[in-house]
Design a protein around this motif. Structure first.
Motif, mmCIF file in Angstrom:
data_model
loop_
_atom_site.group_PDB
_atom_site.id
_atom_site.type_symbol
_atom_site.label_atom_id
_atom_site.label_comp_id
_atom_site.label_asym_id
_atom_site.label_seq_id
_atom_site.Cartn_x
_atom_site.Cartn_y
_atom_site.Cartn_z
ATOM 1 N N CYS A 193 42.471 34.936 37.079
ATOM 2 C CA CYS A 193 41.454 34.382 36.396
ATOM 3 C C CYS A 193 41.819 32.964 35.779
ATOM 4 C CB CYS A 193 41.714 35.147 34.903
ATOM 5 S SG CYS A 193 40.505 34.703 33.506
ATOM 6 N N GLN A 194 40.807 32.337 36.078
ATOM 7 C CA GLN A 194 40.887 30.853 35.644
ATOM 8 C C GLN A 194 41.039 30.390 34.299
ATOM 9 O OE1 GLN A 194 37.646 28.911 37.673
ATOM 10 N NE2 GLN A 194 38.042 29.728 39.713
ATOM 11 N N GLN A 195 40.942 31.263 33.341
ATOM 12 C CA GLN A 195 41.156 31.133 31.919
ATOM 13 C C GLN A 195 42.352 31.864 31.103
ATOM 14 O OE1 GLN A 195 37.220 31.455 30.006
ATOM 15 N NE2 GLN A 195 36.003 31.419 32.021
ATOM 16 N N CYS A 196 42.966 32.623 32.059
ATOM 17 C CA CYS A 196 44.052 33.213 31.282
ATOM 18 C C CYS A 196 44.910 33.569 32.532
ATOM 19 C CB CYS A 196 43.635 34.343 30.261
ATOM 20 S SG CYS A 196 43.294 35.907 31.270
ATOM 21 N N ASP A 197 46.021 34.258 32.031
ATOM 22 C CA ASP A 197 47.007 34.743 33.194
ATOM 23 C C ASP A 197 46.668 36.136 34.053
ATOM 24 O OD1 ASP A 197 48.391 32.410 32.314
ATOM 25 O OD2 ASP A 197 49.681 33.369 30.885
ATOM 26 N N TYR A 198 45.585 36.554 33.636
ATOM 27 C CA TYR A 198 45.206 37.741 34.468
ATOM 28 C C TYR A 198 45.121 37.788 35.858
ATOM 29 C CZ TYR A 198 42.612 42.125 35.320
ATOM 30 O OH TYR A 198 42.355 43.263 36.015
ATOM 31 N N VAL A 199 45.980 38.615 36.477
ATOM 32 C CA VAL A 199 45.938 38.630 37.977
ATOM 33 C C VAL A 199 45.764 40.105 38.316
ATOM 34 C CG1 VAL A 199 47.287 38.173 40.160
ATOM 35 C CG2 VAL A 199 47.782 36.798 37.979
ATOM 36 N N THR A 200 45.113 40.317 39.625
ATOM 37 C CA THR A 200 44.641 41.735 40.047
ATOM 38 C C THR A 200 44.393 41.483 41.705
ATOM 39 O OG1 THR A 200 42.975 43.547 40.063
ATOM 40 C CG2 THR A 200 42.337 41.441 39.666
ATOM 41 N N THR A 201 44.545 42.456 42.326
ATOM 42 C CA THR A 201 44.284 42.686 43.795
ATOM 43 C C THR A 201 42.992 43.020 43.992
ATOM 44 O OG1 THR A 201 45.290 44.867 43.741
ATOM 45 C CG2 THR A 201 46.816 43.112 44.212
ATOM 46 N N GLY A 202 42.068 43.514 43.087
ATOM 47 C CA GLY A 202 40.821 43.978 43.183
ATOM 48 C C GLY A 202 40.013 42.924 42.578
ATOM 49 N N GLU A 203 38.973 42.685 43.405
ATOM 50 C CA GLU A 203 37.789 41.683 43.068
ATOM 51 C C GLU A 203 36.920 42.079 41.968
ATOM 52 O OE1 GLU A 203 34.114 39.097 45.072
ATOM 53 O OE2 GLU A 203 35.384 40.402 46.273
ATOM 54 N N TYR A 204 36.629 43.314 41.846
ATOM 55 C CA TYR A 204 35.637 44.186 40.781
ATOM 56 C C TYR A 204 36.536 44.195 39.643
ATOM 57 C CZ TYR A 204 33.231 47.628 38.092
ATOM 58 O OH TYR A 204 32.478 48.338 37.382
ATOM 59 N N ASN A 205 37.973 44.246 39.552
ATOM 60 C CA ASN A 205 38.712 44.378 38.372
ATOM 61 C C ASN A 205 38.560 42.842 37.806
ATOM 62 O OD1 ASN A 205 39.419 46.775 38.868
ATOM 63 N ND2 ASN A 205 41.274 46.213 39.811
ATOM 64 N N LEU A 206 38.423 41.744 38.711
ATOM 65 C CA LEU A 206 38.575 40.556 37.885
ATOM 66 C C LEU A 206 37.118 40.261 37.365
ATOM 67 C CD1 LEU A 206 39.704 37.783 37.573
ATOM 68 C CD2 LEU A 206 38.935 37.051 39.929
ATOM 69 N N LYS A 207 36.050 40.626 37.901
ATOM 70 C CA LYS A 207 34.752 40.553 37.341
ATOM 71 C C LYS A 207 34.630 41.212 36.200
ATOM 72 C CE LYS A 207 30.005 41.220 38.821
ATOM 73 N NZ LYS A 207 28.813 41.688 39.848
ATOM 74 N N SER A 208 35.232 42.609 36.061
ATOM 75 C CA SER A 208 35.190 43.193 34.679
ATOM 76 C C SER A 208 35.882 42.544 33.676
ATOM 77 C CB SER A 208 35.719 44.792 35.102
ATOM 78 O OG SER A 208 35.754 45.417 33.824
ATOM 79 N N HIS A 209 37.091 41.914 33.937
ATOM 80 C CA HIS A 209 37.763 41.186 33.162
ATOM 81 C C HIS A 209 37.174 39.922 32.339
ATOM 82 C CE1 HIS A 209 41.288 38.974 31.345
ATOM 83 N NE2 HIS A 209 40.840 38.061 32.011
ATOM 84 N N MET A 210 36.442 39.402 33.400
ATOM 85 C CA MET A 210 35.550 38.167 32.870
ATOM 86 C C MET A 210 34.551 38.572 31.977
ATOM 87 S SD MET A 210 37.147 35.421 34.437
ATOM 88 C CE MET A 210 35.733 34.317 33.744
ATOM 89 N N ASN A 211 33.982 39.813 32.457
ATOM 90 C CA ASN A 211 32.623 40.082 31.565
ATOM 91 C C ASN A 211 33.175 40.415 29.998
ATOM 92 O OD1 ASN A 211 30.700 39.699 33.511
ATOM 93 N ND2 ASN A 211 30.904 41.616 34.113
ATOM 94 N N VAL A 212 34.394 41.184 30.133
ATOM 95 C CA VAL A 212 34.770 41.836 28.836
ATOM 96 C C VAL A 212 35.552 40.713 27.775
ATOM 97 C CG1 VAL A 212 36.433 43.298 27.682
ATOM 98 C CG2 VAL A 212 35.085 43.998 29.508
ATOM 99 N N ARG A 213 36.381 40.002 28.551
ATOM 100 C CA ARG A 213 37.415 38.907 27.665
ATOM 101 C C ARG A 213 36.524 37.546 27.702
ATOM 102 N NH1 ARG A 213 41.087 40.700 24.818
ATOM 103 N NH2 ARG A 213 42.284 38.924 25.176
ATOM 104 N N HIS A 214 35.980 37.076 28.610
ATOM 105 C CA HIS A 214 35.453 35.404 28.549
ATOM 106 C C HIS A 214 34.146 35.305 28.579
ATOM 107 C CE1 HIS A 214 39.783 34.823 29.257
ATOM 108 N NE2 HIS A 214 39.826 35.509 30.412
ATOM 109 N N THR A 215 33.170 36.343 28.677
ATOM 110 C CA THR A 215 31.843 35.920 28.585
ATOM 111 C C THR A 215 31.181 36.187 27.232
ATOM 112 O OG1 THR A 215 29.653 36.497 29.618
ATOM 113 C CG2 THR A 215 31.197 38.360 29.222
ATOM 114 N N SER A 216 30.122 35.462 26.818
ATOM 115 C CA SER A 216 29.481 35.683 25.875
ATOM 116 C C SER A 216 28.318 36.368 25.813
ATOM 117 C CB SER A 216 29.306 34.261 25.146
ATOM 118 O OG SER A 216 28.306 33.443 26.168
ATOM 119 N N THR A 217 27.943 36.900 27.049
ATOM 120 C CA THR A 217 26.613 37.814 27.213
ATOM 121 C C THR A 217 26.788 39.000 26.747
ATOM 122 O OG1 THR A 217 26.425 36.607 29.213
ATOM 123 C CG2 THR A 217 25.246 38.368 29.214
#
Length: 450
Positions: free
Chosen positions: A242-266
Protein backbone atom coordinates in the motif's frame (compact mmCIF):
# COMPACT_ATOMS: atom_id res chain seq x y z
CA UNK A 1 -34.65 -36.15 -21.26
CA UNK A 2 -37.88 -34.64 -22.55
CA UNK A 3 -37.70 -31.63 -24.82
CA UNK A 4 -38.13 -28.27 -23.06
CA UNK A 5 -40.98 -26.20 -24.46
CA UNK A 6 -42.46 -22.88 -23.37
CA UNK A 7 -46.13 -22.60 -22.45
CA UNK A 8 -46.82 -19.35 -24.22
CA UNK A 9 -45.42 -17.23 -26.99
CA UNK A 10 -41.65 -17.28 -27.29
CA UNK A 11 -41.49 -14.39 -29.71
CA UNK A 12 -39.97 -14.31 -33.15
CA UNK A 13 -36.70 -16.04 -32.23
CA UNK A 14 -35.78 -18.93 -34.49
CA UNK A 15 -35.18 -22.26 -32.79
CA UNK A 16 -32.21 -24.35 -33.87
CA UNK A 17 -32.68 -28.10 -33.21
CA UNK A 18 -29.87 -30.63 -33.03
CA UNK A 19 -30.06 -33.14 -35.88
CA UNK A 20 -28.93 -36.04 -33.65
CA UNK A 21 -30.88 -35.52 -30.39
CA UNK A 22 -33.68 -33.43 -28.83
CA UNK A 23 -31.47 -30.45 -27.97
CA UNK A 24 -32.94 -27.08 -29.02
CA UNK A 25 -31.40 -23.62 -28.74
CA UNK A 26 -31.86 -20.12 -30.14
CA UNK A 27 -28.15 -19.42 -30.44
CA UNK A 28 -26.03 -20.79 -33.25
CA UNK A 29 -22.83 -20.98 -31.24
CA UNK A 30 -24.64 -23.01 -28.52
CA UNK A 31 -25.67 -25.57 -31.12
CA UNK A 32 -22.14 -25.70 -32.48
CA UNK A 33 -20.69 -26.19 -29.01
CA UNK A 34 -23.29 -28.89 -28.23
CA UNK A 35 -22.48 -30.82 -31.41
CA UNK A 36 -18.76 -30.64 -30.71
CA UNK A 37 -19.11 -31.93 -27.13
CA UNK A 38 -21.77 -34.63 -27.54
CA UNK A 39 -21.61 -35.82 -31.14
CA UNK A 40 -18.12 -35.05 -32.40
CA UNK A 41 -15.37 -37.66 -32.50
CA UNK A 42 -12.68 -35.05 -33.09
CA UNK A 43 -10.11 -34.88 -30.32
CA UNK A 44 -6.95 -32.86 -29.85
CA UNK A 45 -4.10 -34.91 -28.36
CA UNK A 46 -0.92 -33.65 -26.78
CA UNK A 47 2.19 -34.99 -28.53
CA UNK A 48 4.24 -34.99 -25.33
CA UNK A 49 1.84 -36.60 -22.81
CA UNK A 50 -1.55 -38.31 -22.53
CA UNK A 51 -3.60 -35.12 -22.39
CA UNK A 52 -6.70 -35.25 -24.63
CA UNK A 53 -9.38 -32.60 -25.15
CA UNK A 54 -12.12 -31.66 -27.58
CA UNK A 55 -11.10 -28.02 -27.53
CA UNK A 56 -8.17 -26.67 -29.52
CA UNK A 57 -7.81 -23.69 -27.17
CA UNK A 58 -7.39 -26.00 -24.16
CA UNK A 59 -4.67 -27.97 -25.94
CA UNK A 60 -2.88 -24.72 -26.73
CA UNK A 61 -3.13 -23.62 -23.10
CA UNK A 62 -1.90 -27.03 -21.95
CA UNK A 63 1.13 -26.85 -24.24
CA UNK A 64 2.03 -23.39 -22.95
CA UNK A 65 1.76 -24.34 -19.29
CA UNK A 66 3.10 -27.92 -19.24
CA UNK A 67 5.61 -28.17 -22.08
CA UNK A 68 6.62 -24.67 -23.09
CA UNK A 69 9.94 -23.19 -22.03
CA UNK A 70 8.91 -19.69 -23.07
CA UNK A 71 8.65 -17.26 -20.18
CA UNK A 72 7.76 -13.61 -20.00
CA UNK A 73 9.92 -11.70 -17.55
CA UNK A 74 9.35 -8.31 -16.01
CA UNK A 75 12.17 -5.87 -16.77
CA UNK A 76 11.71 -4.00 -13.48
CA UNK A 77 11.49 -6.88 -10.96
CA UNK A 78 11.80 -10.67 -10.68
CA UNK A 79 8.25 -11.45 -11.80
CA UNK A 80 8.08 -14.34 -14.31
CA UNK A 81 5.04 -15.86 -16.04
CA UNK A 82 4.19 -18.08 -18.98
CA UNK A 83 1.34 -15.84 -20.05
CA UNK A 84 1.87 -12.58 -21.92
CA UNK A 85 -1.44 -11.23 -20.61
CA UNK A 86 -0.32 -11.76 -17.00
CA UNK A 87 2.88 -9.82 -17.63
CA UNK A 88 0.93 -6.97 -19.19
CA UNK A 89 -1.41 -6.86 -16.18
CA UNK A 90 1.58 -6.98 -13.81
CA UNK A 91 3.27 -4.07 -15.55
CA UNK A 92 0.13 -1.94 -15.33
CA UNK A 93 -0.52 -2.67 -11.66
CA UNK A 94 3.01 -2.74 -10.26
CA UNK A 95 5.01 -0.38 -12.47
CA UNK A 96 2.45 1.47 -14.58
CA UNK A 97 2.63 5.24 -14.52
CA UNK A 98 -0.57 5.65 -16.54
CA UNK A 99 -3.55 6.58 -14.41
CA UNK A 100 -7.12 7.20 -15.40
CA UNK A 101 -8.79 10.04 -13.49
CA UNK A 102 -12.47 10.80 -13.15
CA UNK A 103 -13.32 14.30 -14.39
CA UNK A 104 -16.19 14.70 -11.93
CA UNK A 105 -14.60 13.50 -8.65
CA UNK A 106 -11.26 12.44 -7.14
CA UNK A 107 -11.46 8.81 -8.25
CA UNK A 108 -8.18 7.52 -9.75
CA UNK A 109 -7.40 4.04 -11.13
CA UNK A 110 -4.82 2.27 -13.27
CA UNK A 111 -7.48 0.27 -15.11
CA UNK A 112 -9.46 1.87 -17.93
CA UNK A 113 -12.39 -0.53 -17.43
CA UNK A 114 -12.50 0.44 -13.73
CA UNK A 115 -12.96 4.08 -14.68
CA UNK A 116 -15.67 3.13 -17.15
CA UNK A 117 -17.53 1.17 -14.48
CA UNK A 118 -17.11 4.03 -12.01
CA UNK A 119 -18.60 6.54 -14.46
CA UNK A 120 -21.63 4.31 -15.03
CA UNK A 121 -22.38 3.77 -11.37
CA UNK A 122 -21.52 7.14 -9.86
CA UNK A 123 -22.10 9.75 -12.59
CA UNK A 124 -24.10 8.17 -15.40
CA UNK A 125 -27.41 9.82 -16.26
CA UNK A 126 -28.47 6.88 -18.41
CA UNK A 127 -31.09 4.72 -16.73
CA UNK A 128 -33.10 1.76 -17.90
CA UNK A 129 -36.69 1.99 -16.71
CA UNK A 130 -39.33 -0.69 -16.54
CA UNK A 131 -42.44 0.16 -18.56
CA UNK A 132 -44.75 -1.74 -16.20
CA UNK A 133 -43.56 -0.55 -12.76
CA UNK A 134 -41.20 1.92 -11.06
CA UNK A 135 -38.09 -0.28 -11.32
CA UNK A 136 -35.00 1.65 -12.51
CA UNK A 137 -31.46 0.38 -13.12
CA UNK A 138 -28.25 1.63 -14.68
CA UNK A 139 -27.59 -1.76 -16.20
CA UNK A 140 -29.51 -3.13 -19.17
CA UNK A 141 -28.97 -6.74 -18.07
CA UNK A 142 -30.62 -5.99 -14.71
CA UNK A 143 -33.69 -4.57 -16.44
CA UNK A 144 -33.89 -7.61 -18.70
CA UNK A 145 -33.71 -9.94 -15.69
CA UNK A 146 -36.38 -7.86 -13.91
CA UNK A 147 -38.73 -8.07 -16.89
CA UNK A 148 -38.36 -11.84 -17.11
CA UNK A 149 -38.84 -12.45 -13.39
CA UNK A 150 -41.59 -9.92 -12.59
CA UNK A 151 -43.52 -9.24 -15.81
CA UNK A 152 -42.55 -12.06 -18.15
CA UNK A 153 -45.51 -13.77 -19.78
CA UNK A 154 -43.42 -16.62 -21.15
CA UNK A 155 -43.37 -19.63 -18.87
CA UNK A 156 -41.55 -22.92 -19.16
CA UNK A 157 -43.49 -25.93 -17.91
CA UNK A 158 -42.21 -29.38 -17.00
CA UNK A 159 -43.97 -32.09 -19.02
CA UNK A 160 -43.63 -34.66 -16.24
CA UNK A 161 -44.89 -32.68 -13.21
CA UNK A 162 -46.51 -29.35 -12.27
CA UNK A 163 -43.26 -27.37 -12.06
CA UNK A 164 -43.42 -23.99 -13.84
CA UNK A 165 -40.68 -21.38 -14.19
CA UNK A 166 -40.10 -18.14 -16.05
CA UNK A 167 -36.46 -19.02 -16.52
CA UNK A 168 -35.44 -21.66 -19.05
CA UNK A 169 -32.25 -22.55 -17.17
CA UNK A 170 -34.29 -23.23 -14.02
CA UNK A 171 -36.47 -25.68 -15.92
CA UNK A 172 -33.39 -27.36 -17.34
CA UNK A 173 -31.92 -27.65 -13.84
CA UNK A 174 -35.23 -29.05 -12.57
CA UNK A 175 -35.31 -31.68 -15.33
CA UNK A 176 -31.78 -32.82 -14.52
CA UNK A 177 -32.39 -33.10 -10.79
CA UNK A 178 -35.96 -34.44 -10.70
CA UNK A 179 -36.44 -36.38 -13.93
CA UNK A 180 -32.99 -36.58 -15.44
CA UNK A 181 -32.45 -39.76 -17.40
CA UNK A 182 -29.03 -38.58 -18.51
CA UNK A 183 -26.43 -39.74 -16.07
CA UNK A 184 -22.70 -39.37 -16.25
CA UNK A 185 -20.91 -42.40 -14.81
CA UNK A 186 -17.31 -42.68 -13.74
CA UNK A 187 -15.52 -45.48 -15.63
CA UNK A 188 -13.18 -46.20 -12.72
CA UNK A 189 -15.64 -46.35 -9.78
CA UNK A 190 -19.36 -46.29 -8.97
CA UNK A 191 -19.70 -42.50 -8.97
CA UNK A 192 -22.80 -41.29 -10.86
CA UNK A 193 -24.03 -37.72 -11.39
CA UNK A 194 -26.48 -35.81 -13.57
CA UNK A 195 -23.99 -32.95 -14.02
CA UNK A 196 -21.07 -33.32 -16.40
CA UNK A 197 -18.95 -30.66 -14.58
CA UNK A 198 -19.32 -32.72 -11.40
CA UNK A 199 -17.98 -35.78 -13.20
CA UNK A 200 -15.03 -33.77 -14.52
CA UNK A 201 -14.25 -32.53 -11.01
CA UNK A 202 -14.55 -36.07 -9.65
CA UNK A 203 -12.17 -37.42 -12.30
CA UNK A 204 -9.58 -34.76 -11.58
CA UNK A 205 -9.73 -35.12 -7.79
CA UNK A 206 -10.17 -38.90 -7.40
CA UNK A 207 -8.56 -40.39 -10.49
CA UNK A 208 -6.71 -37.49 -12.07
CA UNK A 209 -3.44 -38.44 -13.69
CA UNK A 210 -2.62 -34.79 -14.32
CA UNK A 211 -0.54 -33.46 -11.46
CA UNK A 212 0.54 -29.88 -10.97
CA UNK A 213 3.88 -29.93 -9.17
CA UNK A 214 5.56 -27.11 -7.32
CA UNK A 215 8.99 -26.34 -8.76
CA UNK A 216 10.37 -25.27 -5.39
CA UNK A 217 9.18 -28.11 -3.10
CA UNK A 218 7.45 -31.52 -3.19
CA UNK A 219 3.90 -30.14 -3.20
CA UNK A 220 1.56 -31.78 -5.74
CA UNK A 221 -2.10 -31.20 -6.55
CA UNK A 222 -4.68 -32.06 -9.20
CA UNK A 223 -5.96 -28.49 -9.27
CA UNK A 224 -4.18 -25.64 -10.98
CA UNK A 225 -5.58 -22.92 -8.72
CA UNK A 226 -4.40 -24.87 -5.64
CA UNK A 227 -0.83 -24.84 -6.96
CA UNK A 228 -1.09 -21.12 -7.66
CA UNK A 229 -2.37 -20.45 -4.15
CA UNK A 230 0.38 -22.64 -2.66
CA UNK A 231 3.10 -20.84 -4.64
CA UNK A 232 1.90 -17.42 -3.53
CA UNK A 233 1.57 -18.44 0.12
CA UNK A 234 4.75 -20.50 0.51
CA UNK A 235 7.21 -19.15 -2.06
CA UNK A 236 5.71 -15.92 -3.32
CA UNK A 237 8.30 -13.20 -3.67
CA UNK A 238 5.82 -10.80 -5.23
CA UNK A 239 4.28 -8.48 -2.69
CA UNK A 240 1.70 -5.76 -3.14
CA UNK A 241 2.37 -2.76 -0.92
CA UNK A 242 0.00 0.00 0.00
CA UNK A 243 1.38 3.40 -1.00
CA UNK A 244 -0.37 5.18 1.87
CA UNK A 245 0.48 2.90 4.82
CA UNK A 246 2.61 -0.13 5.76
CA UNK A 247 0.11 -2.76 4.60
CA UNK A 248 1.72 -5.57 2.58
CA UNK A 249 0.05 -8.62 0.99
CA UNK A 250 0.79 -11.31 -1.58
CA UNK A 251 -2.72 -11.01 -3.07
CA UNK A 252 -3.63 -8.24 -5.49
CA UNK A 253 -7.32 -8.48 -4.56
CA UNK A 254 -6.44 -8.07 -0.86
CA UNK A 255 -4.65 -4.81 -1.62
CA UNK A 256 -7.62 -3.56 -3.61
CA UNK A 257 -9.99 -4.39 -0.75
CA UNK A 258 -7.64 -2.68 1.72
CA UNK A 259 -7.58 0.48 -0.38
CA UNK A 260 -11.37 0.59 -0.58
CA UNK A 261 -11.88 0.16 3.16
CA UNK A 262 -9.00 2.17 4.61
CA UNK A 263 -8.14 4.94 2.15
CA UNK A 264 -11.06 5.60 -0.18
CA UNK A 265 -13.75 8.18 0.42
CA UNK A 266 -16.20 6.55 -1.99
CA UNK A 267 -19.42 5.50 -0.31
CA UNK A 268 -22.62 3.98 -1.60
CA UNK A 269 -25.71 5.57 -0.06
CA UNK A 270 -29.24 4.23 0.01
CA UNK A 271 -31.69 6.60 -1.69
CA UNK A 272 -34.53 5.58 0.65
CA UNK A 273 -32.86 5.64 4.10
CA UNK A 274 -29.61 6.58 5.87
CA UNK A 275 -27.78 3.34 5.11
CA UNK A 276 -24.18 3.91 3.91
CA UNK A 277 -21.54 1.36 2.90
CA UNK A 278 -18.25 1.18 1.03
CA UNK A 279 -19.22 -1.99 -0.80
CA UNK A 280 -21.48 -2.00 -3.83
CA UNK A 281 -22.68 -5.55 -3.15
CA UNK A 282 -23.84 -4.49 0.33
CA UNK A 283 -26.01 -1.65 -0.98
CA UNK A 284 -27.58 -4.01 -3.52
CA UNK A 285 -28.37 -6.56 -0.82
CA UNK A 286 -29.74 -3.81 1.43
CA UNK A 287 -32.09 -2.53 -1.27
CA UNK A 288 -33.48 -5.99 -1.94
CA UNK A 289 -34.02 -6.84 1.75
CA UNK A 290 -35.21 -3.50 3.16
CA UNK A 291 -36.91 -1.76 0.23
CA UNK A 292 -37.46 -4.47 -2.37
CA UNK A 293 -41.03 -5.16 -3.41
CA UNK A 294 -40.19 -8.44 -5.13
CA UNK A 295 -41.09 -11.52 -3.10
CA UNK A 296 -40.52 -15.18 -3.83
CA UNK A 297 -43.37 -17.45 -2.71
CA UNK A 298 -43.34 -21.19 -2.19
CA UNK A 299 -45.97 -22.91 -4.32
CA UNK A 300 -46.44 -25.73 -1.81
CA UNK A 301 -46.80 -23.80 1.47
CA UNK A 302 -47.10 -20.25 2.84
CA UNK A 303 -43.35 -19.52 2.93
CA UNK A 304 -42.44 -16.09 1.52
CA UNK A 305 -38.98 -14.53 1.21
CA UNK A 306 -37.23 -11.66 -0.56
CA UNK A 307 -34.21 -13.77 -1.37
CA UNK A 308 -34.32 -16.19 -4.30
CA UNK A 309 -31.59 -18.34 -2.76
CA UNK A 310 -33.65 -18.60 0.45
CA UNK A 311 -36.59 -19.99 -1.51
CA UNK A 312 -34.31 -22.51 -3.20
CA UNK A 313 -32.95 -23.54 0.19
CA UNK A 314 -36.50 -23.86 1.56
CA UNK A 315 -37.58 -26.07 -1.35
CA UNK A 316 -34.62 -28.41 -0.91
CA UNK A 317 -35.12 -28.77 2.84
CA UNK A 318 -38.93 -28.83 3.13
CA UNK A 319 -40.30 -30.22 -0.13
CA UNK A 320 -37.51 -32.04 -1.92
CA UNK A 321 -37.83 -35.81 -2.34
CA UNK A 322 -34.24 -36.13 -3.52
CA UNK A 323 -32.05 -37.85 -1.00
CA UNK A 324 -28.32 -38.45 -1.14
CA UNK A 325 -27.32 -41.64 0.63
CA UNK A 326 -23.90 -42.65 1.86
CA UNK A 327 -22.78 -45.96 0.33
CA UNK A 328 -20.70 -46.88 3.37
CA UNK A 329 -23.17 -46.16 6.21
CA UNK A 330 -26.79 -45.15 6.87
CA UNK A 331 -26.25 -41.40 6.50
CA UNK A 332 -28.95 -39.69 4.39
CA UNK A 333 -29.29 -36.01 3.48
CA UNK A 334 -31.14 -33.78 1.04
CA UNK A 335 -27.98 -31.73 0.44
CA UNK A 336 -25.24 -33.02 -1.82
CA UNK A 337 -22.58 -30.77 -0.19
CA UNK A 338 -23.50 -32.33 3.16
CA UNK A 339 -22.92 -35.78 1.72
CA UNK A 340 -19.56 -34.68 0.31
CA UNK A 341 -18.56 -33.25 3.67
CA UNK A 342 -19.71 -36.46 5.41
CA UNK A 343 -17.65 -38.59 3.01
CA UNK A 344 -14.53 -36.53 3.63
CA UNK A 345 -14.89 -36.49 7.41
CA UNK A 346 -16.18 -40.02 8.06
CA UNK A 347 -14.84 -42.09 5.19
CA UNK A 348 -12.43 -39.79 3.42
CA UNK A 349 -9.18 -41.28 2.23
CA UNK A 350 -7.90 -37.83 1.33
CA UNK A 351 -5.66 -36.54 4.09
CA UNK A 352 -4.20 -33.06 4.35
CA UNK A 353 -0.85 -33.29 6.11
CA UNK A 354 1.12 -30.51 7.70
CA UNK A 355 4.55 -30.13 6.10
CA UNK A 356 6.16 -29.03 9.36
CA UNK A 357 4.75 -31.58 11.89
CA UNK A 358 2.68 -34.79 12.09
CA UNK A 359 -0.71 -33.06 12.05
CA UNK A 360 -3.28 -34.65 9.69
CA UNK A 361 -6.86 -33.74 8.88
CA UNK A 362 -9.55 -34.49 6.33
CA UNK A 363 -10.49 -30.82 6.08
CA UNK A 364 -8.45 -28.35 4.13
CA UNK A 365 -9.49 -25.31 6.18
CA UNK A 366 -8.47 -27.14 9.38
CA UNK A 367 -4.96 -27.58 8.00
CA UNK A 368 -4.87 -23.92 7.03
CA UNK A 369 -5.97 -22.86 10.51
CA UNK A 370 -3.41 -25.19 12.11
CA UNK A 371 -0.58 -23.84 9.94
CA UNK A 372 -1.40 -20.24 10.80
CA UNK A 373 -1.74 -20.93 14.51
CA UNK A 374 1.21 -23.29 15.04
CA UNK A 375 3.75 -22.39 12.37
CA UNK A 376 2.65 -19.04 10.96
CA UNK A 377 5.33 -16.38 11.03
CA UNK A 378 3.12 -13.64 9.59
CA UNK A 379 1.33 -11.40 12.04
CA UNK A 380 -1.34 -8.75 11.58
CA UNK A 381 -0.76 -5.65 13.66
CA UNK A 382 -3.11 -2.85 14.56
CA UNK A 383 -1.81 0.51 13.34
CA UNK A 384 -3.32 2.39 16.28
CA UNK A 385 -2.40 0.18 19.27
CA UNK A 386 -0.26 -2.83 20.28
CA UNK A 387 -2.80 -5.47 19.24
CA UNK A 388 -1.20 -8.35 17.27
CA UNK A 389 -2.85 -11.48 15.85
CA UNK A 390 -2.09 -14.27 13.39
CA UNK A 391 -5.55 -14.07 11.87
CA UNK A 392 -6.64 -11.35 9.48
CA UNK A 393 -10.30 -11.72 10.48
CA UNK A 394 -9.38 -11.06 14.13
CA UNK A 395 -7.63 -7.84 13.20
CA UNK A 396 -10.64 -6.77 11.15
CA UNK A 397 -12.93 -7.45 14.12
CA UNK A 398 -10.58 -5.52 16.41
CA UNK A 399 -10.60 -2.50 14.10
CA UNK A 400 -14.39 -2.53 13.82
CA UNK A 401 -14.95 -2.74 17.57
CA UNK A 402 -12.46 -0.12 18.68
CA UNK A 403 -12.07 2.23 15.74
CA UNK A 404 -14.83 1.51 13.26
CA UNK A 405 -17.12 4.44 12.56
CA UNK A 406 -19.63 2.35 10.62
CA UNK A 407 -22.77 1.51 12.57
CA UNK A 408 -25.75 -0.59 11.62
CA UNK A 409 -29.06 0.83 12.83
CA UNK A 410 -32.43 -0.87 13.07
CA UNK A 411 -35.12 1.01 11.16
CA UNK A 412 -37.88 -0.23 13.46
CA UNK A 413 -36.38 0.59 16.88
CA UNK A 414 -33.35 2.24 18.51
CA UNK A 415 -31.07 -0.77 18.28
CA UNK A 416 -27.53 0.09 17.07
CA UNK A 417 -24.55 -2.22 16.55
CA UNK A 418 -21.19 -2.28 14.77
CA UNK A 419 -21.83 -5.80 13.54
CA UNK A 420 -23.96 -6.50 10.49
CA UNK A 421 -24.58 -10.09 11.64
CA UNK A 422 -25.91 -8.83 15.00
CA UNK A 423 -28.35 -6.51 13.24
CA UNK A 424 -29.53 -9.39 11.08
CA UNK A 425 -30.15 -11.58 14.15
CA UNK A 426 -31.93 -8.68 15.87
CA UNK A 427 -34.24 -8.18 12.90
CA UNK A 428 -35.12 -11.88 12.73
CA UNK A 429 -35.82 -12.20 16.46
CA UNK A 430 -37.47 -8.85 17.23
CA UNK A 431 -39.24 -7.76 14.04
CA UNK A 432 -39.59 -10.81 11.82
CA UNK A 433 -43.04 -12.40 11.71
CA UNK A 434 -41.84 -15.43 9.76
CA UNK A 435 -41.69 -18.59 11.84
CA UNK A 436 -39.91 -21.84 11.04
CA UNK A 437 -41.82 -24.94 12.09
CA UNK A 438 -40.49 -28.43 12.65
CA UNK A 439 -42.12 -30.98 10.38
CA UNK A 440 -42.08 -33.72 13.03
CA UNK A 441 -43.28 -31.88 16.16
CA UNK A 442 -44.77 -28.59 17.37
CA UNK A 443 -41.41 -26.81 17.71
CA UNK A 444 -41.42 -23.25 16.31
CA UNK A 445 -38.53 -20.78 16.08
CA UNK A 446 -37.63 -17.53 14.30
CA UNK A 447 -33.97 -18.45 13.96
CA UNK A 448 -33.06 -20.78 11.14
CA UNK A 449 -29.96 -22.17 12.87
CA UNK A 450 -32.06 -23.24 15.90
Amino acid sequence: MAKIQPIENVGSFKELPCSQCDYITRRKHNLKSHAMIHHSSTQFECADCDFVTKYKSKLKSHMNVRHSSTEFKCTDCNYVTKYKYNLKSHMNVRHGSTRFKCEQCDYVTKGKHNLKSHMKVRHSLTEFKCTDCDYVSKYKCNLKSHMNNCHGSTQFKCEQCDYVSKDKCNLKSHMNLRHGSNQFKCEQCDYVTTWKPSLNTHMNVRHGSTQFKCEQCDYETTRKHSLKRHTNARHGSTQFKCQQCDYVTTGEYNLKSHMNVRHTSTEFKCSDCDYVTKYKCNIKSHMNIRHGSTQFKCEQCDYVTKGKCNLKLHMNVRHSSNQFKCEQCDYVTTWKPSLNRHMNVRHGSTQFQCEQCDYETTRKHSLKRHTHAQHGSSEFKCTDCDYVTKYKCNLKSHMNVHYGSTQFKCNDCDYVTKWKSCLKVHMNVRHNSTELKCGNCAYVTKCKRY
